[in-house]
Scaffold this active site. Sequence first.
Site, mmCIF file in Angstrom:
data_model
loop_
_atom_site.group_PDB
_atom_site.id
_atom_site.type_symbol
_atom_site.label_atom_id
_atom_site.label_comp_id
_atom_site.label_asym_id
_atom_site.label_seq_id
_atom_site.Cartn_x
_atom_site.Cartn_y
_atom_site.Cartn_z
ATOM 1 C CB ALA A 81 -0.907 -0.006 1.229
ATOM 2 C CB VAL A 82 1.749 3.736 -2.203
ATOM 3 C CG1 VAL A 82 2.250 5.164 -2.379
ATOM 4 C CG2 VAL A 82 2.890 2.735 -2.385
ATOM 5 C CD GLU A 114 -6.223 -15.365 -3.120
ATOM 6 O OE1 GLU A 114 -6.986 -15.286 -2.170
ATOM 7 O OE2 GLU A 114 -5.733 -16.423 -3.569
ATOM 8 C CG ASN A 119 -5.812 -3.709 -6.855
ATOM 9 O OD1 ASN A 119 -5.200 -2.735 -7.276
ATOM 10 N ND2 ASN A 119 -5.876 -4.012 -5.571
ATOM 11 C CE1 TYR A 125 1.830 -6.679 -6.410
ATOM 12 C CE2 TYR A 125 -0.453 -7.061 -7.001
ATOM 13 C CZ TYR A 125 0.488 -6.620 -6.096
ATOM 14 O OH TYR A 125 0.097 -6.128 -4.881
HETATM 15 C C1 LIG Z 1 -0.794 -0.660 -5.915
HETATM 16 C C2 LIG Z 1 -0.066 0.508 -5.272
HETATM 17 C C3 LIG Z 1 0.725 0.024 -4.081
HETATM 18 C C4 LIG Z 1 0.917 1.077 -6.322
HETATM 19 O O1 LIG Z 1 1.698 2.087 -5.686
HETATM 20 P P1 LIG Z 1 2.383 3.265 -6.519
HETATM 21 O O2 LIG Z 1 3.403 3.900 -5.653
HETATM 22 O O3 LIG Z 1 1.371 4.146 -7.124
HETATM 23 O O4 LIG Z 1 3.084 2.432 -7.671
HETATM 24 P P2 LIG Z 1 4.225 2.942 -8.661
HETATM 25 O O5 LIG Z 1 4.182 4.424 -8.806
HETATM 26 O O6 LIG Z 1 5.507 2.338 -8.211
HETATM 27 O O7 LIG Z 1 3.745 2.279 -10.011
HETATM 28 C C5 LIG Z 1 4.216 1.028 -10.373
HETATM 29 C C6 LIG Z 1 3.461 0.485 -11.563
HETATM 30 O O8 LIG Z 1 2.175 0.100 -11.179
HETATM 31 C C7 LIG Z 1 1.249 0.362 -12.223
HETATM 32 N N1 LIG Z 1 0.232 1.210 -11.637
HETATM 33 C C8 LIG Z 1 0.236 1.693 -10.384
HETATM 34 N N2 LIG Z 1 -0.907 2.366 -10.144
HETATM 35 C C9 LIG Z 1 -1.613 2.314 -11.268
HETATM 36 C C10 LIG Z 1 -2.878 2.815 -11.653
HETATM 37 N N3 LIG Z 1 -3.647 3.531 -10.820
HETATM 38 N N4 LIG Z 1 -3.329 2.545 -12.876
HETATM 39 C C11 LIG Z 1 -2.569 1.825 -13.741
HETATM 40 N N5 LIG Z 1 -1.364 1.337 -13.424
HETATM 41 C C12 LIG Z 1 -0.898 1.578 -12.217
HETATM 42 C C13 LIG Z 1 2.027 0.958 -13.356
HETATM 43 O O9 LIG Z 1 2.344 -0.092 -14.243
HETATM 44 C C14 LIG Z 1 3.287 1.450 -12.695
HETATM 45 O O10 LIG Z 1 4.414 1.304 -13.475
HETATM 46 P P3 LIG Z 1 4.934 2.505 -14.444
HETATM 47 O O11 LIG Z 1 5.028 3.714 -13.569
HETATM 48 O O12 LIG Z 1 6.230 1.990 -14.925
HETATM 49 O O13 LIG Z 1 3.860 2.624 -15.485
HETATM 50 C C15 LIG Z 1 -1.055 1.632 -4.873
HETATM 51 O O14 LIG Z 1 -1.851 1.957 -5.989
HETATM 52 C C16 LIG Z 1 -1.967 1.283 -3.708
HETATM 53 O O15 LIG Z 1 -1.615 1.504 -2.543
HETATM 54 N N6 LIG Z 1 -3.187 0.752 -3.985
HETATM 55 C C17 LIG Z 1 -4.176 0.481 -2.952
HETATM 56 C C18 LIG Z 1 -3.817 -0.741 -2.134
HETATM 57 C C19 LIG Z 1 -3.828 -1.985 -2.983
HETATM 58 O O16 LIG Z 1 -4.803 -2.275 -3.659
HETATM 59 N N7 LIG Z 1 -2.707 -2.754 -2.957
HETATM 60 C C20 LIG Z 1 -2.532 -3.949 -3.748
HETATM 61 C C21 LIG Z 1 -3.190 -5.162 -3.182
HETATM 62 S S1 LIG Z 1 -2.619 -5.582 -1.543
#
Ligand SMILES: CC(C)(COP(=O)(O)OP(=O)(O)OC[C@H]1O[C@@H](n2cnc3c(N)ncnc32)[C@H](O)[C@@H]1OP(=O)(O)O)[C@@H](O)C(=O)NCCC(=O)NCCS
Length: 159
Positions: A81-82, A114, A119, A125
């Site tokens: 999570a971020v 999972e 999402n 991933y």
């Molecule tokens: C998933 C999560 C951790 C990604 O964090 P983030 O810091 O935004 O990720 P990054 O900036 O490192 O992005 C990494 C890659 O993820 C993908 N990505 C991340 N968010 C995205 C979005 N909203 N839509 C499309 N692609 C996305 C992209 O491919 C990206 O790579 P790129 O920058 O080379 O295109 C964040 O969106 C989050 O906290 N989500 C809610 C919690 C959750 O659902 N966690 C996963 C299940 S436990």
Amino acid sequence: MMPDIVLDTYEDGERNALADAMEIMARAFDPAYGEAWTLPQMSGVMLMPGTWLTVARLDATPLGFALVRSVLDECELLLLAVDPVWRGRGIGNALLAGSLSTARRRGITSMNLEVRANNSAIKLYEKFGFEYVHRRPAYYRGNDGQLHDALSLRLDMMM
Ligand SMILES: CC(C)(COP(=O)(O)OP(=O)(O)OC[C@H]1O[C@@H](n2cnc3c(N)ncnc32)[C@H](O)[C@@H]1OP(=O)(O)O)[C@@H](O)C(=O)NCCC(=O)NCCS
């Protein structure tokens, strides 16, 4: 641009680290899906041997976290999570890369996870080479009653 973050790893359920993770948890997960964990759930998992928490910080401020549990040479990414304000700047990427490095140092050879089928984290991933293992139909129920499939993904870290 990627902020100048540091990744701190905890294994002992250190209270401040758990509090930092809970702070992100409250903001990061859409309440529509009920995916956020409670503090007792987090503390309980942290007590299990082979579990570690990685917290991404900018100065002292937590921006994100990853929780991994391992058994022998396999591990599972339980949560990633971020903070919504800090998304799209590479922090999720750094947390996943950091968790995989920690796993490799421990002799772990695969990571499982999972995720809800709709999402956007799936893109992240896939970028790391995770592959589909199976789909569980209608596994998650949103608070609007809508059902969502779950996907099991696996990364063979020996490749
Ligand atoms: C998933 C999560 C951790 C990604 O964090 P983030 O810091 O935004 O990720 P990054 O900036 O490192 O992005 C990494 C890659 O993820 C993908 N990505 C991340 N968010 C995205 C979005 N909203 N839509 C499309 N692609 C996305 C992209 O491919 C990206 O790579 P790129 O920058 O080379 O295109 C964040 O969106 C989050 O906290 N989500 C809610 C919690 C959750 O659902 N966690 C996963 C299940 S436990």
